[in-house]
Design a protein around this motif. Structure first.
Motif, PDB file in Angstrom:
ATOM      1  N   UNK A 199       0.872  -1.145  -0.043  1.00 53.46           N
ATOM      2  CA  UNK A 199      -0.187   0.223   0.206  1.00 53.46           C
ATOM      3  C   UNK A 199       0.859   1.233  -0.070  1.00 53.46           C
ATOM      4  N   UNK A 200       0.616   2.207  -0.630  1.00 53.71           N
ATOM      5  CA  UNK A 200       1.191   3.686  -0.970  1.00 53.71           C
ATOM      6  C   UNK A 200       1.461   4.016   0.555  1.00 53.71           C
ATOM      7  N   UNK A 201       0.560   4.048   1.443  1.00 51.39           N
ATOM      8  CA  UNK A 201       0.772   4.619   2.621  1.00 51.39           C
ATOM      9  C   UNK A 201       1.845   4.054   3.655  1.00 51.39           C
ATOM     10  N   UNK A 202       1.623   2.672   3.411  1.00 49.18           N
ATOM     11  CA  UNK A 202       3.049   2.051   4.281  1.00 49.18           C
ATOM     12  C   UNK A 202       4.404   2.285   3.583  1.00 49.18           C
ATOM     13  N   UNK A 203       4.434   2.106   2.054  1.00 46.90           N
ATOM     14  CA  UNK A 203       5.459   2.667   1.469  1.00 46.90           C
ATOM     15  C   UNK A 203       6.166   4.108   1.963  1.00 46.90           C
ATOM     16  N   UNK A 204       5.298   5.046   1.988  1.00 48.53           N
ATOM     17  CA  UNK A 204       5.627   6.247   2.262  1.00 48.53           C
ATOM     18  C   UNK A 204       5.886   6.443   3.808  1.00 48.53           C
ATOM     19  N   UNK A 205       5.273   5.686   4.603  1.00 50.35           N
ATOM     20  CA  UNK A 205       5.644   5.475   6.027  1.00 50.35           C
ATOM     21  C   UNK A 205       7.174   5.029   6.218  1.00 50.35           C
ATOM     22  N   UNK A 206       7.293   4.013   5.599  1.00 49.46           N
ATOM     23  CA  UNK A 206       8.603   3.556   5.645  1.00 49.46           C
ATOM     24  C   UNK A 206       9.825   4.417   5.321  1.00 49.46           C
ATOM     25  N   UNK A 207       9.671   5.253   4.142  1.00 47.85           N
ATOM     26  CA  UNK A 207      10.618   6.152   3.675  1.00 47.85           C
ATOM     27  C   UNK A 207      10.552   7.134   4.630  1.00 47.85           C
ATOM     28  N   UNK A 208       9.734   7.473   5.415  1.00 44.50           N
ATOM     29  CA  UNK A 208       9.625   8.562   6.132  1.00 44.50           C
ATOM     30  C   UNK A 208      10.341   8.446   7.487  1.00 44.50           C
ATOM     31  N   UNK A 209      10.082   7.036   7.882  1.00 41.82           N
ATOM     32  CA  UNK A 209      10.762   6.483   9.012  1.00 41.82           C
ATOM     33  C   UNK A 209      12.232   6.435   8.713  1.00 41.82           C
ATOM     34  N   UNK A 210      12.551   6.048   7.609  1.00 42.71           N
ATOM     35  CA  UNK A 210      14.067   6.001   7.461  1.00 42.71           C
ATOM     36  C   UNK A 210      14.882   7.377   7.293  1.00 42.71           C
ATOM     37  N   UNK A 211      14.007   8.271   6.740  1.00 37.82           N
ATOM     38  CA  UNK A 211      14.643   9.501   6.771  1.00 37.82           C
ATOM     39  C   UNK A 211      14.873  10.174   8.063  1.00 37.82           C
ATOM     40  N   UNK A 212      13.912   9.884   8.948  1.00 42.25           N
ATOM     41  CA  UNK A 212      13.820  10.365  10.363  1.00 42.25           C
ATOM     42  C   UNK A 212      15.102   9.779  11.054  1.00 42.25           C
ATOM     43  N   UNK A 213      15.215   8.424  10.942  1.00 41.77           N
ATOM     44  CA  UNK A 213      16.381   7.807  11.548  1.00 41.77           C
ATOM     45  C   UNK A 213      17.771   8.433  11.061  1.00 41.77           C
ATOM     46  N   UNK A 214      17.933   8.660   9.685  1.00 39.39           N
ATOM     47  CA  UNK A 214      19.044   8.877   9.238  1.00 39.39           C
ATOM     48  C   UNK A 214      19.318  10.588   9.725  1.00 39.39           C
ATOM     49  N   UNK A 215      18.401  11.381   9.936  1.00 41.14           N
ATOM     50  CA  UNK A 215      18.581  12.691  10.330  1.00 41.14           C
ATOM     51  C   UNK A 215      19.068  12.680  11.619  1.00 41.14           C
ATOM     52  N   UNK A 216      18.389  11.788  12.671  1.00 41.22           N
ATOM     53  CA  UNK A 216      18.738  11.734  13.817  1.00 41.22           C
ATOM     54  C   UNK A 216      20.318  11.281  13.940  1.00 41.22           C
ATOM     55  N   UNK A 217      20.677  10.360  13.223  1.00 41.41           N
ATOM     56  CA  UNK A 217      22.204   9.934  13.177  1.00 41.41           C
ATOM     57  C   UNK A 217      22.918  10.989  12.920  1.00 41.41           C
ATOM     58  N   UNK A 218      22.794  11.888  11.873  1.00 46.17           N
ATOM     59  CA  UNK A 218      23.514  12.898  11.568  1.00 46.17           C
ATOM     60  C   UNK A 218      23.482  13.990  12.642  1.00 46.17           C
ATOM     61  N   UNK A 219      22.556  14.226  13.201  1.00 42.95           N
ATOM     62  CA  UNK A 219      22.589  15.363  14.227  1.00 42.95           C
ATOM     63  C   UNK A 219      22.966  14.851  15.697  1.00 42.95           C
ATOM     64  N   UNK A 220      23.056  13.170  15.809  1.00 45.30           N
ATOM     65  CA  UNK A 220      23.793  12.999  17.048  1.00 45.30           C
ATOM     66  C   UNK A 220      25.306  12.708  16.777  1.00 45.30           C
ATOM     67  N   UNK A 221      25.812  12.947  15.476  1.00 50.66           N
ATOM     68  CA  UNK A 221      27.244  12.953  15.653  1.00 50.66           C
ATOM     69  C   UNK A 221      27.980  14.090  16.005  1.00 50.66           C
TER      70      UNK A 221
END
Length: 82
Positions: free
Chosen positions: A60-82
């Motif tokens: 489902x498109x909403x699941x696909x977009x949610x996964x993408x959004x979650x990964x973007x947030x995880x990546x942003x957190x990793x970058x800011x935590x460094x």
């Protein structure tokens, strides 16, 4: 950076679905070379392309977009935590 993250995620999801680039392209009604460019971070997907990819991944498109959004947030957190 965002295109690279999306490409890595798309490749992972495609492989988890057991699809080749060619099969995903067929299922999503996209060109195989475009799938390759997306996975390589060379292109940005449009909203329509995101929908077609979700359909090609049989997700489902909403699941696909949610996964993408979650990964973007995880990546942003990793970058800011460094």
């Amino acid at each position: 950076m965002l295109n690279d993250l999306f490409g890595t995620l798309l490749r992972r999801m495609r492989k988890e679905a057991g699809l080749s680039q060619e099969k995903l392209a067929f299922e999503a009604d996209l060109d195989r070379t475009y799938i390759s460019l997306l996975e390589g971070g060379k292109r940005s997907p449009s909203l329509e392309t995101l929908y077609l990819l979700s359909r090609g991944l049989n997700m489902p498109a909403d699941q696909f977009l949610r996964i993408i959004g979650e990964e973007i947030l995880k990546n942003e957190k990793r970058v800011t935590d460094q």
